[in-house]
Design an enzyme around this catalytic site. Sequence first.
Site, PDB file in Angstrom:
ATOM      1  N   HIS A   1       0.839  -1.204   0.000  1.00 49.38           N
ATOM      2  CA  HIS A   1       0.000   0.000   0.000  1.00 49.38           C
ATOM      3  C   HIS A   1       0.874   1.254   0.000  1.00 49.38           C
ATOM      4  O   HIS A   1       2.102   1.183   0.135  1.00 49.38           O
ATOM      5  CB  HIS A   1      -0.918   0.024   1.235  1.00 49.38           C
ATOM      6  CG  HIS A   1      -0.168   0.180   2.528  1.00 49.38           C
ATOM      7  ND1 HIS A   1       0.575  -0.838   3.087  1.00 49.38           N
ATOM      8  CD2 HIS A   1      -0.016   1.238   3.357  1.00 49.38           C
ATOM      9  CE1 HIS A   1       1.137  -0.415   4.209  1.00 49.38           C
ATOM     10  NE2 HIS A   1       0.803   0.856   4.390  1.00 49.38           N
TER      11      HIS A   1
ATOM     12  N   ASP B   1       0.606   5.134   1.983  1.00 48.86           N
ATOM     13  CA  ASP B   1      -0.181   5.762   3.053  1.00 48.86           C
ATOM     14  C   ASP B   1      -0.970   6.973   2.562  1.00 48.86           C
ATOM     15  O   ASP B   1      -0.478   7.763   1.749  1.00 48.86           O
ATOM     16  CB  ASP B   1       0.747   6.246   4.172  1.00 48.86           C
ATOM     17  CG  ASP B   1       1.527   5.089   4.792  1.00 48.86           C
ATOM     18  OD1 ASP B   1       1.026   3.964   4.798  1.00 48.86           O
ATOM     19  OD2 ASP B   1       2.652   5.346   5.272  1.00 48.86           O
TER      20      ASP B   1
ATOM     21  N   HIS C   1       4.783   0.185   0.121  1.00 47.26           N
ATOM     22  CA  HIS C   1       5.486  -0.598   1.134  1.00 47.26           C
ATOM     23  C   HIS C   1       4.590  -1.691   1.699  1.00 47.26           C
ATOM     24  O   HIS C   1       3.359  -1.638   1.566  1.00 47.26           O
ATOM     25  CB  HIS C   1       6.053   0.283   2.248  1.00 47.26           C
ATOM     26  CG  HIS C   1       5.045   1.129   2.975  1.00 47.26           C
ATOM     27  ND1 HIS C   1       4.543   2.298   2.463  1.00 47.26           N
ATOM     28  CD2 HIS C   1       4.450   0.963   4.178  1.00 47.26           C
ATOM     29  CE1 HIS C   1       3.683   2.827   3.320  1.00 47.26           C
ATOM     30  NE2 HIS C   1       3.595   2.029   4.372  1.00 47.26           N
TER      31      HIS C   1
ATOM     32  N   ARG D   1       5.782   6.074  14.169  1.00 42.99           N
ATOM     33  CA  ARG D   1       5.705   6.642  12.811  1.00 42.99           C
ATOM     34  C   ARG D   1       5.257   8.087  12.847  1.00 42.99           C
ATOM     35  O   ARG D   1       4.209   8.403  13.430  1.00 42.99           O
ATOM     36  CB  ARG D   1       4.729   5.819  11.967  1.00 42.99           C
ATOM     37  CG  ARG D   1       4.871   6.060  10.477  1.00 42.99           C
ATOM     38  CD  ARG D   1       3.882   5.252   9.686  1.00 42.99           C
ATOM     39  NE  ARG D   1       2.668   6.012   9.438  1.00 42.99           N
ATOM     40  CZ  ARG D   1       1.625   5.569   8.746  1.00 42.99           C
ATOM     41  NH1 ARG D   1       1.637   4.348   8.242  1.00 42.99           N
ATOM     42  NH2 ARG D   1       0.571   6.325   8.554  1.00 42.99           N
TER      43      ARG D   1
HETATM   44  C1  SIN Z   1       3.144   1.039   7.745  1.00 35.15           C
HETATM   45  O1  SIN Z   1       3.242   2.230   8.026  1.00 35.15           O
HETATM   46  O2  SIN Z   1       2.453   0.642   6.833  1.00 35.15           O
HETATM   47  C2  SIN Z   1       3.914   0.044   8.579  1.00 35.15           C
HETATM   48  C3  SIN Z   1       5.326  -0.060   8.153  1.00 35.15           C
HETATM   49  C4  SIN Z   1       6.107  -1.002   9.029  1.00 35.15           C
HETATM   50  O3  SIN Z   1       5.647  -1.326  10.119  1.00 35.15           O
HETATM   51  O4  SIN Z   1       7.187  -1.395   8.631  1.00 35.15           O
END
Ligand code: SIN
Length: 289
Positions: free
Chosen positions: A96, A98, A254, A269
């Site tokens: 996906h 974000d 990612h 994050r």
């Molecule tokens: C995400 O923000 O999609 C998660 C990325 C991760 O946990 O590596």
Amino acid sequence: MDFTPISGACGAEVSGIDLERELTPERVEALQAGLGEYGVLVFRGQRVSPEGHLAMGEAFGGVNINRFFKAVDGWPGIAEVRKEPEQKVNIGGEWHTDHTYDVEPALGSILVARELPPFGGDTLFSSMYAAYDALSDGLKAMLSGMKAVHSSRHVFGTGAYYLTDGSDLAGRYGNREAATQDAVHPVVIRHPVSGRPSLYVNRGFTIRFDGWTVEESRPLLQMLYEHGSRPEFTCRVRFEPGTVVFWDNRATWHCALNDYAGHRRLMHRVTVEGAPLPAWRLEAERAAA
Ligand code: SIN
């Protein structure tokens, strides 16, 4: 600072900077250019405090407060990406990008590793520059005139799949009533920093092409999702204590691997504000305009 590529398609390790102390305007500019080029920047051996993490978000365009992820206690600007030993489903475990449901989608995210499993928990990234470049001229021409509709509703809303599919994400996601975002973006964008064409649909949030039904859109979207995750477009980031990863949502997808059952993985994050995305126009269209 030095940028060392980690795969042929995307990702670079950046050395020669202490993110907590040395984020000067000149370095921010160099990192912005590096992010536009590589799509994913990996920093090792960092000691980033919550204040430093937020300062990094501010330096690159402002902090975008995530509406749906649980925030870190006492830090509303930092989203928690957590999986406990007894939990089955991880956050972000499918390819996906974000926040594409926002009219001004987030530029990217800065992930700080806080607690890591003894093995696994890597994150895959895929270059949407490489995915676009590898398409045929015919498909490039068709997609360059198209837009797609993205939504937050099916992922985070009151009818979200995680409420009914037996997943255990409920305590980690919330604020379901706020999931009302829909946005239309070009299917191929012109990356605001690199100027390169980048494929901008994703399995997480894209629901259909603009002017097409969901059913009509499904086969072509499915083809693009399979194409976009081809191994040669990807890089894989292994986290160590002190790893910080900054990815560009306009250039990459990612996918967080869920291969560490029975162990905790906790990441912080910070998401960076973005801007509306311009469409890529083929040479022929540019000449005719
Ligand atoms: C995400 O923000 O999609 C998660 C990325 C991760 O946990 O590596």
